[in-house]
Design a protein around this motif. Structure first.
Motif: not given
Length: 733
Positions: A318-319, A325-329, A347-348, A352-355
């Motif tokens: 995810a990082n 900058e592919r935040l949806d993925e 993972l939580h 939180v960070r990505v959402a």
């Protein structure tokens, strides 16, 4: 490996001892060897002879012959021959000493002569065989000691026997790998890049034997860690090359016998990720970023494929998408990971960070509403849902949205449910529940509901002792400060100009009630004590005025006025009690000390000596402050006024409690030098009154009766009003 040879060893002891440094020679050669070597070094012949072949152990006769021949060569000037003979003699002496020590199973004594023999003749077969024999006896125990220390997570203790083992078996991949592992752990513990360099050297020595291919990954990890310490891009490039070599060779299932503290596949992914981020930031050439992204993605997906329960791999994947900058993925990756490892805090945190990047706290709340619907039994999901609900409510409150705190109430209930699911969350959840009530109070304030706001703030203490002191820096004041703010707001509403006293009076009541509560909560706070004294005094005087107006109203019920007078005295007693504490806590505050005496002298009208002491104390602390200079203009003005008030109050005390108009006049005169505003009461009433008393046209008893306040019975109040009216009439004549 040498340790696996089937040839029986010459010695059999299994007890290893520390290897000692080389010792001096133990026979007659000691006396002449220095001279022989010195002569050889001084000769013009510098070419080193070939290493002598292994020979049987020399007999005394052979030694004597060699010595004699060496002496003769020296005397004849044949330094090369003398040197060769001396070297042979020294070598044979060392070998003989080693054989003797090995036969006696004296391992510490065996190593120095072997080391000395190898220094003289590195290729000497006999010396190598003796080293192998010593290794067979010593190294297994040294390795056992090292492994035991590594199992106990003590790399320093493991390094000591490994240093001995590497001297005996410098080309052993197992020894080098273990030594690399020790250096790697020590470097991590100490943050010492020199240990990372040592670890990399050892791992590379093992890897280049082609018998421990995963040691390439050890070298990669050591170089990767060293890069973070030195910021040397070359180290990162080398670490990446080592990692790729190791991964290629690991495909052949090569052995890697070591107590390793790292996972080879993860190391490959970590080094690749670091190289990718370095290319994105210009540390490495930027044109490599795309290829490194794919390489890193493949490495991480490979780990996920082998072990889908590994949250680290999901998180790093995810990082990686976040870097692009592919935040949806990135979000979808984290959601898939949480479906397999739903309790992973890593993972939580990532979700939180990505959402939040995608849509703020609203997006976080929506993500966790979905998660909670599938995992209602997990406190961690409910915790993040509660946190997002709280943060969303806080944003609305700071924007002064008129939602009356529904979000805070919902967040509090969710925090409470989370701690009921998991007791280890209790302290953290309670802290947020307290702050939710704080936010609720401010929401009510912004909605104009000050009474509800006060109830919410006070309720913070119900959840935990000291809850009123909790705050969120730069966002939410503590409950105590919030309540103090409400006191100011009630006071402003009370003082707001307007004829409708009935509408404004409840504001004064609330200011006094909250001030009393704060003073009761913390009686060591002079500010709380002062406010309690001030608002109870104002409330007492206003209640007395209401009683007077009621008495003067036609057909009024005297009992109603009497009830108001009773309440007025109660509040004035409360005021004096609070002011006494305030004066004790802040004796250098002239205004506060003066006000304490004022309540006693003007209203309760008892103990004039104590009241006088308060006024004198106010003057005693205020005058030196004024003489020394007070930088702040407002503070200077207030102190001047406090000193003037104390002088005026001494005059009122002398006149109304002691009946001494002459002394009172002197105090009134002094007060005029410290006024902030014109002292109309002094110049227009008290000074003329004292002059009339001095002239005998007004009785001092009349002045005392006109100012009598302590006994607020309806009859006495009417008599006071009558006397005051007569007094004012007399002054107008």
């Amino acid at each position: 490996m040498l340790l696996e040879q089937k040839r029986p060893p010459r010695i059999y002891s299994t007890v290893a001892q520390p290897l000692s440094p080389p010792r001096t020679m133990n026979f007659a050669l000691k006396a002449i060897a220095p001279a022989l070597l010195l002569a050889a070094c001084a000769a013009t012949e510098t070419e080193q002879p070939a290493a002598p072949a292994a020979t049987p152990e020399p007999s005394p006769a052979v030694e004597t012959d060699l010595l004699q021949r060496a002496q003769a060569a020296l005397e004849s000037g044949d330094f090369a021959a003398a040197r060769a003979l001396t070297t042979t003699l020294l070598l044979e002496s060392h070998l003989a000493e080693a054989v003797e020590a090995l036969a006696a199973e004296d391992w510490p004594a065996a190593w120095p002569p072997i080391a000395a023999a190898l220094a003289l003749a590195p290729r000497n077969q006999r010396a190598r065989e003796l080293r192998q024999d010593l290794a067979r006896a010593v190294v297994p125990t040294k390795l056992a000691e090292a492994r035991k220390a590594l199992y106990a997570d003590d790399p320093r203790a493991a390094m000591l026997p490994l240093d001995d083992a590497v001297r005996l078996l410098p080309k052993s991949e197992l020894v080098q790998v273990l030594r690399g592992e020790c250096a790697l752990r020590m470097g991590v513990e100490d943050g010492n890049p020199l240990m990372f360099a040592d670890a990399r050297t050892a791992f590379l020595a093992a890897a280049r034997t082609n018998k421990a291919d995963a040691a390439w990954l050890g070298a990669a990890r050591a170089g990767w860690l060293s890069y973070y310490a030195t910021n040397d891009a070359r180290e990162l490039s080398e670490a990446l090359a080592h990692a790729e070599t190791g991964m290629q060779r690991l495909g052949n299932d090569s052995p890697f016998a070591v107590h390793q503290s790292f996972d080879p596949e993860r190391t490959h992914a970590e080094v690749s990720f670091t190289a990718y981020s370095a290319a994105k930031t210009g540390v490495l050439p930027g044109d490599r970023a795309a290829a490194l992204f794919e390489k890193t993605r493949g490495a991480l997906e490979g780990i996920v494929g082998r072990d889908p329960t590994d949250p680290w791999a999901w998180s790093q994947l995810a990082n990686l998408f976040q870097w692009e900058e592919r935040l949806d993925e990135a979000r979808d990756t984290l959601v898939r990971g949480l479906a397999i490892a739903p309790e992973s805090s890593q993972l939580h945190d990532g979700l939180v960070r990505v959402a939040s990047q995608l849509g703020g706290w609203t997006a976080v709340r929506e993500s966790y509403e979905a998660f909670h619907s599938s995992h209602a039994e997990l406190a961690i999901g409910l915790w993040h849902l509660a946190r997002a609900t709280y943060e969303e409510a806080l944003e609305k409150m700071l924007a002064q949205a008129n939602d009356q705190g529904a979000g805070f109430s919902l967040a509090e209930s969710r925090f409470r449910a989370a701690r009921l699911l998991e007791t280890s969350y209790t302290d953290a959840c309670l802290g947020y529940e307290i702050i939710c009530r704080n936010g609720l109070g401010w929401s009510h304030y912004h909605a104009g509901q000050l009474d509800d706001a006060a109830l919410a703030f006070f309720s913070m203490e119900e959840l935990m002792d000291g809850g009123l002191r909790w705050e969120v820096k730069d966002q939410l004041w503590s409950g105590l400060d919030s309540l103090s703010f409400l006191v100011r707001m009630h006071n402003e509403a009370w003082l707001k100009p307007g004829p409708n006293h009935g509408e404004r009076f409840p504001e004064l009541v609330r200011a006094a009630e909250i001030s009393d509560a704060l003073f009761a909560y913390d009686a060591t706070n002079s500010g709380y004590a002062n406010n309690a004294g001030f608002f109870n005094r104002d409330l007492g005087t206003d209640l007395e005025q209401q009683g007077v107006e009621l008495l003067l109203t036609e057909d009024s019920d005297p009992s109603q006025a009497e009830a108001l007078f009773k309440r007025a005295v109660e509040h004035m007693e409360r005021s004096f009690a609070a002011y006494q504490v305030a004066a004790q806590l802040a004796p250098q505050d002239a205004r506060l000390v003066n006000d304490c005496g004022l309540v006693l002298a003007y209203y309760l009208q008892r103990n004039p000596d104590l009241a006088e002491s308060y006024f004198q104390d106010a003057i005693a602390v205020g005058l030196p402050q004024l003489e020394a200079g007070i930088e702040d203009e407002e503070a200077r003005t207030m102190t001047r006024e406090a000193v003037g008030d104390a002088y005026q109050n001494l005059g009122v005390l002398e006149l109304t409690l002691r009946g001494n108009a002459t002394k009172a006049a002197a105090w009134f005169e002094k007060s005029l030098g410290y006024e902030r505003y014109p002292r109309g009461a002094v110049t227009q009433f008290f000074q003329p009154l004292c002059a009339r008393i001095a002239a005998g046209s007004v009785a001092v008893e009349q002045a005392i009766k006109a100012h009598y306040w302590a006994d607020l019975e309806p009859e006495t109040v009417l008599k006071r009003l009558e006397a005051l009216g007569q007094l004012r009439g007399a002054l107008q004549q």
